[in-house]
Design an enzyme around this catalytic site. Structure first.
Site, short mmCIF file in Angstrom:
data_model
loop_
_atom_site.label_atom_id
_atom_site.label_comp_id
_atom_site.label_asym_id
_atom_site.label_seq_id
_atom_site.Cartn_x
_atom_site.Cartn_y
_atom_site.Cartn_z
N CYS A 3 0.84 -1.20 0.00
CA CYS A 3 0.00 0.00 0.00
C CYS A 3 0.88 1.25 0.00
CB CYS A 3 -0.98 -0.05 1.18
SG CYS A 3 -2.30 1.17 1.07
N GLN A 4 0.72 2.14 0.99
CA GLN A 4 1.57 3.33 1.04
C GLN A 4 3.04 2.94 1.17
OE1 GLN A 4 1.56 5.50 4.71
NE2 GLN A 4 1.58 7.49 3.71
#
Lengths: 354, 422
Positions: A147-148
């Protein structure tokens, strides 16, 4: 035809049974106690400020020569990747013979409000990579960003291509302005400067509110109702509570890092234009020339597939592959099907590339 | 002295048993009442009608809920228990509303009206009520009426409790007063306009006197408070629109189910349909620019209030010679910069040590190997293997002496080509 076949006594009976199950479930809840998360044994090998680098105990006698460093997002806690026995991506990678490390970002407090993305990526990630290289007498290692954390890993790979042997990204946003990106849509008008100047670190509760707002009725009420019939089953209840713990375990976000991430990535989509600066370095995705495996979820409502797939258009790597998983943003880590497909797929891909 | 027979654990166990017994008693009574009257059709309001039984049961449940939930023990799962009970409560409320609707449908059907006509009327009435309620200040009535679809506002309330900015609802106060009353002897001094406009005029009045700066800060705070209240009302209005849209979708789906002869068989199925309609309506609204703008305005307004309160607090702390937020921020910034500098120096020191050591040559060689074009080396090895195979083939196939020379020439040519390519 009348669209209901419910009689009054049946309706009352249904509600009675519902409440009986709820009462029985409360009894089970009182007996279940705290739930443990994280199934794979690990040791701390490096610590800096609140950041800890863990090495997971290999599951085979001779693990793969080049270790993989898992970089999770700052939002939420990384034990999602190692939630419980049989639902752990980390466990899956270890079983496939990989040597696995993970960065735990910890819980930022007021003293961390001035940490920038440069501190996180060119600081903590870079030093963690150096520590692993030194431990294994290597010049570069494998990165797996989630994800991030995948966005961070991508930026790191662009700024330090000589330190990354292979890059794996999972449900990673690259283009933040694709169709259907609700988070970017909502963040577009936010006065991030005022928010950060006022609050300093951004409370985890604000992020929880934002994520719950994406499906407010399902996530704040329906899922609890769906649980009631199985609440008297201790194992199923524990599984649910583990997920519940993780969902609401949201660390505060370091103010300056949050400011830059929202402004540069969500609001202005600078990453794909090569306009993101981290310290003195510019993030140029075309510098990514190492092999890349891009894993995404086809029903991801947080990071639409197109936001991840955009990566291939901007890198110079000649060895780029995609792995599509039929499921959502969370299912890709914890569903049974994901355990069957994802860790073996990633391990096989990495092992084939030295 | 009497012995206390129960340990704390026994007491909890006893409490759990009591609540289950109470529940059984209440639900037993309600079930008996409903069974007694089921099939009797709609009756005038009497103590034994299904409606009365349901009401008794709901009231009993409400009392049970207030007395026995959530559990009185400290549990690591308190939040989960609260959420589950809240979901249960919503389900029961829906059940109660559905019961009333069913009563009306049954009654009208007995009078010869088509169920679709009755349903249409009920749904339109519900939408009217919701629309009117949404127009009221804050949409509280809408939220009470449609508690399920008021959940987004409940989430916001929970969040704003974590970031305190509680101000009195000034506009509501003035709104309820019918606007600002004229001051004695001054007639319409405050002028015409809404309560907000009147309030804004007051707050824009220049401050006077020794405490001028403090007054100005307070006026700013109140102004931001009003902005926040307005933004909250606007956002609540949008959430109300979600409720109206969800009702429309529910109406459509029920008519479709009736037409397709696929009835709903339980309250839970109806509840799931209710949630689906809510989510669909929310998705439609949440992707609009107006939603993003209203949401951002709400967050920005809340933060402005907090920002102003913080400044005032900082000023007060400074005046008492106590540390405040601004000083802490300065200290934290300095510490972070120092940490960066230390890391940079450590890195430079490692580099200097490395360059001074014999390990440098080993490191350089290792770097070269790691960076080396292994793929290219593999290709060259493969090419050489092919040449060797070709040479062997030629040597084996030919008995003629010139052939090896020709082959050797060919090999020489291949070698120089490979060299050029690398």
């Amino acid at each position: 035809m009348f669209p209901f076949t419910i009689r009054p006594d049946q309706a009352v009976q249904e509600l009675v049974e519902f409440n009986q199950k709820l009462a029985a479930g409360i009894k089970t809840l009182q007996e279940v106690g705290p739930v443990e998360v994280g199934v794979s044994p690990k040791e701390e090998v490096y610590r800096e400020d609140k950041v800890v680098l863990y090495r997971f105990t290999p599951a085979v006698a001779q693990p793969h020569r080049v270790p993989v460093l898992v970089v999770y997002a700052l939002v939420n806690r990384p034990y999602m990747a190692d939630l419980q026995d049989g639902r752990s991506m980390i466990q899956g990678l270890l079983k496939e013979g990989m040597e696995v490390y993970l960065i735990d970002w910890g819980y930022p407090d007021g003293a961390d409000r001035y940490l920038t993305l440069d501190d996180y990526i060119n600081g903590y990630i870079h030093r963690a990579v150096e520590v692993i290289c030194e431990r294994h007498d290597l010049y570069r290692i494998n990165l797996l960003g989630i994800c991030q954390g995948g966005t961070f890993s991508t930026c790191y790979s662009a700024m330090h291509p000589d330190k990354v042997r292979n890059l794996v990204t999972m449900v990673t946003p690259i283009d933040f302005h694709t169709e259907g990106n609700l988070l970017a849509h909502w963040a577009s008008k936010l006065d991030v400067d005022l928010l950060t100047d006022t609050l300093g670190n951004i409370p985890g509760e604000l992020l929880n509110f934002t994520f719950l707002s994406m499906k407010p009725f399902q996530l704040t009420t329906q899922k609890y109702l769906d649980l009631v019939p199985i609440m008297d089953n201790p194992e199923k209840l524990k599984n649910f509570l583990r997920m519940e713990s993780w969902i609401f375990d949201s660390p505060d976000q370091a103010g300056e890092a949050f400011r830059q991430f929202i402004k540069d990535f969500f609001q202005n989509n600078r990453l794909i234009r090569g306009e993101v600066m981290m310290g003195q370095r510019r993030v140029d995705l075309s510098k990514i020339n190492m092999p890349v495996l891009n894993v995404f979820a086809t029903e991801d409502h947080l990071v639409p597939p197109e936001a991840s797939q955009a990566l291939k258009r901007y890198i110079s790597s000649k060895d780029y592959e995609e792995m599509a998983f039929q499921g959502g943003h969370i299912g890709i880590y914890v569903s049974g099907r994901a355990q069957r497909d994802i860790p073996p797929g990633i391990a096989k891909w990495l092992q084939a590339r030295g | 002295m009497a012995d206390f027979p129960s340990s704390p654990i026994d007491w909890v166990q006893g409490w759990t048993e009591i609540q289950q017994q109470a529940w059984k008693t209440w639900s037993g009574l309600a079930q008996d009442a409903v069974k007694r009257t089921a099939g009797m059709g709609h009756m005038p309001r009497d103590p034994f009608s299904p409606e009365a039984a349901m009401r008794m049961w709901q009231e009993g449940l409400s009392q049970w809920w207030n007395l026995f939930s959530p559990p009185p023990v400290e549990s690591p799962h308190q939040a989960f228990v609260r959420n589950t009970f809240s979901a249960g409560e919503n389900f029961l409320k829906m059940g109660g509303e559905v019961f009333k609707v069913f009563q009306e449908l049954h009654g009208k059907q007995q009078m010869g009206e088509e169920w679709t006509t009755t349903l249409n009327r009920i749904m339109e009435q519900a939408k009217d009520v919701l629309t009117q309620s949404t127009r009221m200040w804050g949409g509280d009535s809408a939220r009470q009426m449609m508690s399920l679809w008021g959940l987004p506002m409940e989430s916001w309330k929970n969040l704003s409790a974590q970031i305190p900015t509680e101000l009195p609802d000034l506009s509501r106060i003035f709104g309820q007063m019918g606007g600002m009353p004229p001051m004695m002897g001054m007639g319409s001094f405050m002028g015409a306009g809404s309560a907000n406009e009147q309030m804004d005029r007051i707050l824009s009045a220049p401050a006077l006197g020794y405490t001028r700066e403090m007054q100005e800060r307070q006026q700013e705070l109140m102004k931001y408070g009003l902005e926040y209240q307005q933004a909250l009302a606007d956002f609540s209005n949008i959430i109300g629109q979600v409720g109206v849209r969800a009702l429309t979708l529910l109406h459509q789906r029920l008519l479709e189910l009736g037409a397709s002869e696929k009835p709903l068989n339980s309250l839970k199925e109806l509840y799931d349909l209710w949630v689906d309609c809510g989510e669909q309506a929310h998705a439609e609204v949440a992707t609009q620019t107006s939603y993003a703008e209203s949401n951002a305005r709400l967050v920005n307004a809340m933060v402005k209030v907090r920002n102003q309160s913080q400044k005032m607090f900082d000023h007060a702390m400074a005046s008492m010679n106590l540390p405040n937020r601004q000083e802490l921020n300065t200290a934290h910034r300095s510490i972070t910069e120092m940490r960066r500098r230390v890391r940079e120096l450590e890195s430079q020191l490692r580099e200097v040590k490395r360059k001074g050591s014999n390990d440098e040559k080993v490191d350089a060689l290792r770097d070269d190997l790691e960076r080396g074009n292994l793929a290219g080396l593999r290709e060259e090895v493969d090419a050489l293997k092919e040449e060797v195979a070709l040479l062997k083939k030629v040597a084996a196939a030919s008995d003629d002496k010139p052939a090896p020379a020709a082959a050797a020439k060919k090999v020489t040519k291949s070698k120089s080509k490979a060299k050029d390519d690398s």
